[in-house]
Design an enzyme around this catalytic site. Structure first.
Site, PDB file in Angstrom:
ATOM      1  N   ARG A  59       0.767  -1.325  -0.059  1.00 63.56           N
ATOM      2  CA  ARG A  59      -0.012  -0.098   0.060  1.00 63.56           C
ATOM      3  C   ARG A  59       0.900   1.090  -0.032  1.00 63.56           C
ATOM      4  O   ARG A  59       0.306   2.168  -0.256  1.00 63.56           O
ATOM      5  CB  ARG A  59      -0.974   0.029   1.367  1.00 63.56           C
ATOM      6  CG  ARG A  59      -1.815   1.161   1.428  1.00 63.56           C
ATOM      7  CD  ARG A  59      -3.072   1.009   2.241  1.00 63.56           C
ATOM      8  NE  ARG A  59      -2.936   0.147   3.286  1.00 63.56           N
ATOM      9  CZ  ARG A  59      -2.266   0.422   4.555  1.00 63.56           C
ATOM     10  NH1 ARG A  59      -1.502   1.542   4.709  1.00 63.56           N
ATOM     11  NH2 ARG A  59      -2.242  -0.482   5.378  1.00 63.56           N
ATOM     12  N   TYR A 112     -18.437  19.034 -11.137  1.00 64.69           N
ATOM     13  CA  TYR A 112     -18.772  17.624 -11.481  1.00 64.69           C
ATOM     14  C   TYR A 112     -20.023  17.373 -10.462  1.00 64.69           C
ATOM     15  O   TYR A 112     -19.789  17.485  -9.192  1.00 64.69           O
ATOM     16  CB  TYR A 112     -17.657  16.702 -11.304  1.00 64.69           C
ATOM     17  CG  TYR A 112     -18.024  15.226 -11.730  1.00 64.69           C
ATOM     18  CD1 TYR A 112     -18.398  14.651 -12.731  1.00 64.69           C
ATOM     19  CD2 TYR A 112     -17.771  14.546 -10.660  1.00 64.69           C
ATOM     20  CE1 TYR A 112     -18.509  13.334 -13.010  1.00 64.69           C
ATOM     21  CE2 TYR A 112     -17.847  13.059 -10.762  1.00 64.69           C
ATOM     22  CZ  TYR A 112     -18.424  12.791 -11.984  1.00 64.69           C
ATOM     23  OH  TYR A 112     -18.790  11.260 -11.953  1.00 64.69           O
ATOM     24  N   ASP A 184     -10.286  20.771 -10.581  1.00 69.16           N
ATOM     25  CA  ASP A 184     -10.710  19.556 -11.377  1.00 69.16           C
ATOM     26  C   ASP A 184     -10.092  19.718 -12.814  1.00 69.16           C
ATOM     27  O   ASP A 184     -10.742  20.560 -13.381  1.00 69.16           O
ATOM     28  CB  ASP A 184     -12.024  19.137 -11.245  1.00 69.16           C
ATOM     29  CG  ASP A 184     -12.410  17.769 -11.753  1.00 69.16           C
ATOM     30  OD1 ASP A 184     -11.827  17.559 -12.797  1.00 69.16           O
ATOM     31  OD2 ASP A 184     -13.269  17.189 -11.532  1.00 69.16           O
TER      32      ASP A 184
HETATM   33  C1  LIG Z   1     -15.616  11.431 -14.301  1.00 74.35           C
HETATM   34  C2  LIG Z   1     -15.343  12.766 -13.663  1.00 74.35           C
HETATM   35  C3  LIG Z   1     -14.998  12.893 -12.246  1.00 74.35           C
HETATM   36  C4  LIG Z   1     -15.005  11.550 -11.530  1.00 74.35           C
HETATM   37  O1  LIG Z   1     -14.132  10.511 -11.942  1.00 74.35           O
HETATM   38  P1  LIG Z   1     -14.500   8.865 -11.985  1.00 74.35           P
HETATM   39  O2  LIG Z   1     -13.318   8.350 -12.304  1.00 74.35           O
HETATM   40  O3  LIG Z   1     -15.703   8.589 -12.683  1.00 74.35           O
HETATM   41  O4  LIG Z   1     -14.519   8.910 -10.373  1.00 74.35           O
HETATM   42  C5  LIG Z   1     -14.576  13.991 -11.683  1.00 74.35           C
HETATM   43  N1  LIG Z   1     -14.577  14.978 -12.353  1.00 74.35           N
HETATM   44  C6  LIG Z   1     -14.905  15.213 -13.530  1.00 74.35           C
HETATM   45  C7  LIG Z   1     -14.666  16.324 -14.194  1.00 74.35           C
HETATM   46  C8  LIG Z   1     -15.199  14.043 -14.293  1.00 74.35           C
HETATM   47  O5  LIG Z   1     -15.674  14.190 -15.543  1.00 74.35           O
END
Ligand SMILES: *Cc1c(COP(=O)(O)O)cnc(C)c1O
Length: 391
Positions: A59, A112, A184
């Site tokens: 881990r 998101y 993000d």
């Molecule tokens: C898909 C997505 C996520 C989450 O990703 P996962 O791998 O599906 O958990 C987060 N932010 C954005 C902008 C996304 O499109």
């Protein structure tokens, strides 16, 4: 393992080709293997106490995880990067790393959807209050900062409605008050936007999308500036986070071709977007690389390109007609996620996820333009518009 970390000036194509590879003095093979590990054996008891011992437990890191995070850190210009089992886990771990009970978080209204649910669920339960702000707020974010505000979270462009945020203005206001900034960056990836070079502390990606690139694995990435690296690493470790070796390998393999794939997604999506702009059924195309888009000037200033995900608003039309259009598409799959080689379509539902900004009121169709020939995609959409008209 990698010989390549110290040189920060290489282009992204060269980084993804050469970083995170084994030293040829150790092995003749091009790729780092998938290392499956829980127990790591020590040479002797003294080695268990030696802080210089490289690997201690599955881990805590393996050659596979290290190769992946080496490439990501070099791409992002990060002090350190961690990978999580999904993109959403990257969001939640990053937020838990920088927030404590009593803190206040500023979250973009274009975030998101599940990021918002995390704020309303876990964060609220642990006494962190979230205020949603208009993604186009810019420097006026300063007016929302309270004495207990700890962090500002951005997502640019928003992955449903594609508002481009004025990141430098928001970061300047946040820094003036000592706040932590997160973004993000799933849409642009560090190929087209480098958050840490813009002064952001934490850059997140759903690696599930363009990093993996083939719709066959889920992963998240958390790239950290020096300012937050120790705190994020500590929380990640305390939460028992790690990621399966096969998924890490698929992410590493995906990274090798990510800039090449993105260039094609960019070009093809723009071709489709320009075609859509000419259609009478389309009220507006939401794509920041189009000069008609309200976010175009900021996009052009801050981004090096655009990916394959964008949306368009239809002129008001009955839902059954939209369903006929979408259900009959042959090359666009109906499905969530995006960033794979294949094209996708969804009808965007903004109900309950906009509280601080105006959202489109006309029907919004989101496309992920994959690696097919754009002429074939346009022909598929053209037939779709005939069905929309009832033909
Ligand atoms: C898909 C997505 C996520 C989450 O990703 P996962 O791998 O599906 O958990 C987060 N932010 C954005 C902008 C996304 O499109």
């Amino acid at each position: 393992m990698s010989k390549s970390i110290p040189n920060r000036n290489r282009s992204v194509e060269t980084i993804v080709t050469h970083s995170g590879r084994p030293d040829p003095r150790d092995t003749p093979f091009v790729n780092t293997p998938v290392v499956r590990a829980s127990t790591v054996l020590f040479e002797n008891l003294a080695a268990t106490k030696n802080p210089g011992t490289k690997y201690v437990y599955g881990r805590r890191g393996t050659p596979t995880s290290e190769a992946l995070t080496d490439v990501l850190s070099e791409l992002e210009g990060a002090a350190g990067t961690l990978v999580t089992p999904s993109g959403l886990a990257a969001v939640s771990i990053a937020l838990l790393s920088v927030l404590s009970t009593g803190d206040h978080l500023l979250m973009t209204d274009s975030a998101y959807g599940p990021t918002r649910l995390f704020c309303e669920g876990v964060l609220k339960r642990y006494g962190v209050e979230t205020t949603y702000y208009d993604p186009l707020i810019g420097a006026d974010i300063a007016g929302l900062i309270r004495p207990n505000t700890r962090a500002v979270f951005m997502e640019s462009p928003g992955s449903l409605t594609f508002e481009v945020q004025d990141v430098p203005a928001i970061v300047a206001a946040a820094k003036a008050r000592g706040l932590v900034t997160l973004i993000d960056n799933t849409w642009a990836t560090p190929v087209y936007f480098k958050p840490l070079a813009h002064g952001i502390d934490i850059a997140l990606m759903a690696g599930t999308k363009y990093v993996v690139g083939h719709s066959d694995a889920m992963i998240g990435t958390i790239a950290c500036a020096e300012s937050v690296w120790a705190a994020v690493k500590r929380t990640y470790g305390d939460m028992g986070m790690f990621t399966g070796p096969d998924d890490m390998y698929l992410a590493l393999r995906g990274l090798r071709t990510m800039p090449v794939r993105l260039a094609r997604h960019f070009e093809s999506a723009l071709t489709v977007a320009r075609w859509l702009e000419q259609r009478p059924e389309v009220a507006r195309v939401l794509h920041p690389a189009l000069p008609s888009d309200p976010g175009h000037a900021i996009w052009k200033r801050d981004f090096g390109g655009a990916s394959g995900l964008f949306a368009f608003e239809l002129q008001p039309v009955a839902h059954e007609r939209i369903a006929a259009m979408i259900d009959g598409l042959e090359l666009f799959g109906i499905g969530y996620s995006w960033g794979g080689f294949e094209s996708l379509v969804t009808l965007v539902d903004l109900k309950g996820i906009r509280t601080a900004s105006a959202a489109p009121t006309r029907p919004v169709v989101r496309l992920h333009v994959g690696l097919e020939d754009p002429a074939d995609l346009i022909a598929d959409l053209d037939a779709g518009f005939s069905r929309l008209a009832g033909g």
